[in-house]
Design a protein around this motif. Structure first.
Motif: not given
Length: 105
Positions: A33-41
């Motif tokens: 979830d954090k990666l999705v938000m960080k990379d705006s996926i």
């Protein structure tokens, strides 16, 4: 982790990064979830990701994230009656071979 409620591909394609992160969180994929938000996926970007692109997710979860993506695609195919079955061809009897010409001498 519940696989019972796989969202439709059409639904996922419309997801914002926040919606995709929320979905990852409900599946208890810690860090995804954090990666999705960080990379705006977005959902559309997630569905377009190749196996190589999915390597950005934590290595522990790559097989699960790949399965999620695959299940979303499969669920969409099932909804429209599309399956990956091999095409069925009529069987030919031995008396009806394709070539009816006499052998060349």
């Amino acid at each position: 982790m519940s696989w019972n409620n796989v969202p439709s591909k059409a639904e996922v394609l419309g997801w914002s990064p926040q919606s995709l992160a929320d979905y990852m969180r409900t599946l208890k994929l810690s860090g995804c979830d954090k990666l999705v938000m960080k990379d705006s996926i977005s959902g559309a970007q997630f569905m377009e990701m190749t196996t190589c692109n999915l390597q950005v997710f934590p290595s522990l979860y790559i097989p699960l994230v790949t399965k999620i993506q695959s299940d979303i695609n499969k669920g969409d195919q099932k909804a429209f009656g599309l399956t990956s079955k091999a095409p069925q061809y009529p069987k030919q009897s031995k008396g009806h071979l394709c070539s009816t010409r006499p052998p060349i001498s």
